[in-house]
Structure formats: C-alpha cells, structure tokens
Design an enzyme around this catalytic site. Structure first.
Site, mmCIF file in Angstrom:
data_model
loop_
_atom_site.group_PDB
_atom_site.id
_atom_site.type_symbol
_atom_site.label_atom_id
_atom_site.label_comp_id
_atom_site.label_asym_id
_atom_site.label_seq_id
_atom_site.Cartn_x
_atom_site.Cartn_y
_atom_site.Cartn_z
ATOM 1 N N HIS A 166 0.826 -1.211 0.000
ATOM 2 C CA HIS A 166 0.000 0.000 0.000
ATOM 3 C C HIS A 166 0.861 1.262 0.000
ATOM 4 C CE1 HIS A 166 -2.926 2.781 2.251
ATOM 5 N NE2 HIS A 166 -3.495 2.535 1.080
ATOM 6 N N HIS A 225 -0.499 10.797 -2.169
ATOM 7 C CA HIS A 225 -1.764 10.396 -1.557
ATOM 8 C C HIS A 225 -2.728 11.560 -1.375
ATOM 9 C CE1 HIS A 225 -4.708 9.423 1.547
ATOM 10 N NE2 HIS A 225 -4.739 8.265 0.912
HETATM 11 O O1 G3P Z 1 -6.978 1.638 -2.207
HETATM 12 C C1 G3P Z 1 -7.101 1.376 -0.851
HETATM 13 C C2 G3P Z 1 -6.806 2.568 -0.007
HETATM 14 O O2 G3P Z 1 -5.609 3.127 -0.432
HETATM 15 C C3 G3P Z 1 -7.881 3.607 -0.029
HETATM 16 O O3 G3P Z 1 -7.729 4.599 0.917
HETATM 17 O O4 G3P Z 1 -6.978 6.727 1.889
HETATM 18 O O5 G3P Z 1 -5.415 4.808 1.812
HETATM 19 O O6 G3P Z 1 -6.019 5.992 -0.291
HETATM 20 P P1 G3P Z 1 -6.468 5.567 1.078
HETATM 21 CA CA CA Z 2 -5.097 4.759 -1.999
#
Ligand code: G3P
Ligand code: CA
Length: 248
Positions: free
Chosen positions: A9, A52
């Site tokens: 992630h 992000h």
């Molecule tokens: O794609 C999963 C997750 O990344 C979504 O939330 O806020 O971490 O971008 P966020």
């Molecule tokens: Ca994300």
C-alpha cells in the site's frame, strides 16, 4: 487455501515514506509482494503524479493543493524527511515513472484515482492513455471512491479493470452494484467482517474482492480465510509471510 494477490500500500509505506521511490523499491527488494497500490493526481500543468493527499503539508515540505502547483515545483519537494531524516531527498514520481518501474520489476499496480475531493477534469482518459502507452492494460487495475468516475472509466476503456472503493456500510449494496459496470469491489476490511455475506455476494456477481488496509496478522489471516482476491497492506513483508503459511 487460495492465495490472494498481495499488494504493498503506497509502496512499503509501513517502513518507508509513502508513495516515494524508496517505498516502491523496498517493496520489491525486501518482500514477495505481487505489486503496489498507489494514488494519482493532476498537477497545474497537466502531469499525472503519484501522491496520496490532495494537499502537500502532511507528507512533504510543500504547502497547498497539488492542482495549484506545476510539476517542476512539485519535483523540488522533499517527500521523505517527514517520515525520518534518513529518507530526506525522496521526490515525487510521475505516473509514467511508476508504470516504467512496474514494467521493469513485473509488478502489478492498483492505481487509485484521487478524484473525490478535487474533481480533476479528464483524469480517467489521461490515466487510460498512460496505461495503454505502456501496454500495461493487463497489469494495472484502477479504483476510486468516486463511483461515477469508475463508471466513466469503464465506458471509455472496457479493457482495464475497475473497482469501487468504499469505507462505510451501504443500504442494499446488492441493488447498488447491479447498476454498476465495475469489475471489482474494494471494501475496507472491517466491512467484510460486519457483513460476512458480502464476499460470496460479490463473487456470485462475478466481481473480485480487493480489501484494504490490512496491517495486523490477525486480520490478514481472517481476510485470507474469507477468500478475498486481493489484500493491500502497509506491511507487505508480514502479509507475504502470513499468506505463505496459510496458502497453497
Ligand atoms: O486503495 C485502498 C486505499 O488506499 C484507499 O484509501 O486513503 O489509503 O487511499 P487511502
Ligand atoms: Ca489509496
């Protein structure tokens, strides 16, 4: 047990500055992850970049919205030092740079279109053009909390898989997804524990179940046991270890 696709992630963001070159490099070097999840925005001068938040303050030494800065201005920012001084000097990658890196390293990519706070005009077509220019339609799948955007994306490019991100329970989700042309559902993992019937429901409609952001061993084990198709984690090292122990 079936092994899900395992994604880092924002790169290996548990240990390295999120969405930075070193976070992607270390996910490859230090883990057996199948690929990355990441986030894309458009700069003032029309470049697709990896970051992000819609604003710069939390994870860089810049201020304000990405949409109000040129690529050159953004490239000068440090996106590593906020995590630890040892990561000073990390810089923003363009979407093309991340696609090149995935191509070289044979990694999958779940690209999240960050268009629910700033509604970037034409983001879907630009993302499609970049993926197609790299001939990576089979290696990249997209997602967004903006479900209208995902509907448009699929209509523009049926070849690339789309996903509906969500983080709260829906009324009549079965009816909701009947109206969608998305390939996958991307629920926050707690929602699959709250409504355990959802994995089977989505699978019965031919949809993949890609869940996030699962950072502890107990919930990783639980998601694998529920039969999800993809797990996204800030700790891809732990995720791969758990999956190795549990899966064929
Ligand atoms: O794609 C999963 C997750 O990344 C979504 O939330 O806020 O971490 O971008 P966020
Ligand atoms: Ca994300």
């Amino acid at each position: 047990m079936k092994k899900p696709i395992l994604l880092a992630h924002r790169g290996f963001s548990g240990n390295y500055p999120e969405n930075s070159p070193i976070a992607f490099q270390m996910a490859v070097e230090k883990t057996a992850a199948d690929g990355f999840e990441s986030d894309v925005h458009i700069t003032k001068d029309g470049k697709l970049i990896i970051f992000h938040d819609a604003t710069l303050e939390r994870t860089s030494n810049g201020t304000g919205y990405i949409k109000d800065h040129t690529y050159e201005e953004l490239l000068a920012l440090d996106i590593g030092a906020w995590k630890s001084p040892e990561f000073a000097g990390q810089h923003i990658w363009t979407f093309d740079e991340l696609l090149d890196f995935c191509d070289q390293t044979h990694m999958l990519l779940n690209m999240e279109l960050k268009n629910y706070e700033v509604f970037y005009e034409g983001l879907e077509q630009r993302v499609i053009d970049a993926i197609c220019a790299h001939k990576m339609q089979d290696r990249v799948f997209v997602s967004s909390f903006n479900h209208i955007s995902m509907q448009n994306f699929k209509n523009l490019c049926p070849d690339i898989k789309t996903g509906l991100l969500y983080d709260k329970p829906y009324l009549e989700i079965g009816e909701y997804i009947k109206r969608s042309n998305a390939d996958n559902m991307h629920p926050r993992y707690m929602l699959l524990q709250y409504q355990p019937e959802l994995v089977d429901l989505y699978h019965s409609r031919g949809m993949g179940v890609n869940t996030w952001t699962v950072n502890d061993e107990e919930n990783m084990r639980d998601m694998i046991a529920r039969g999800v198709d993809c797990i996204i984690s800030n700790y891809p090292d732990l995720l791969c270890k758990v999956a190795d122990e549990m899966c064929d």
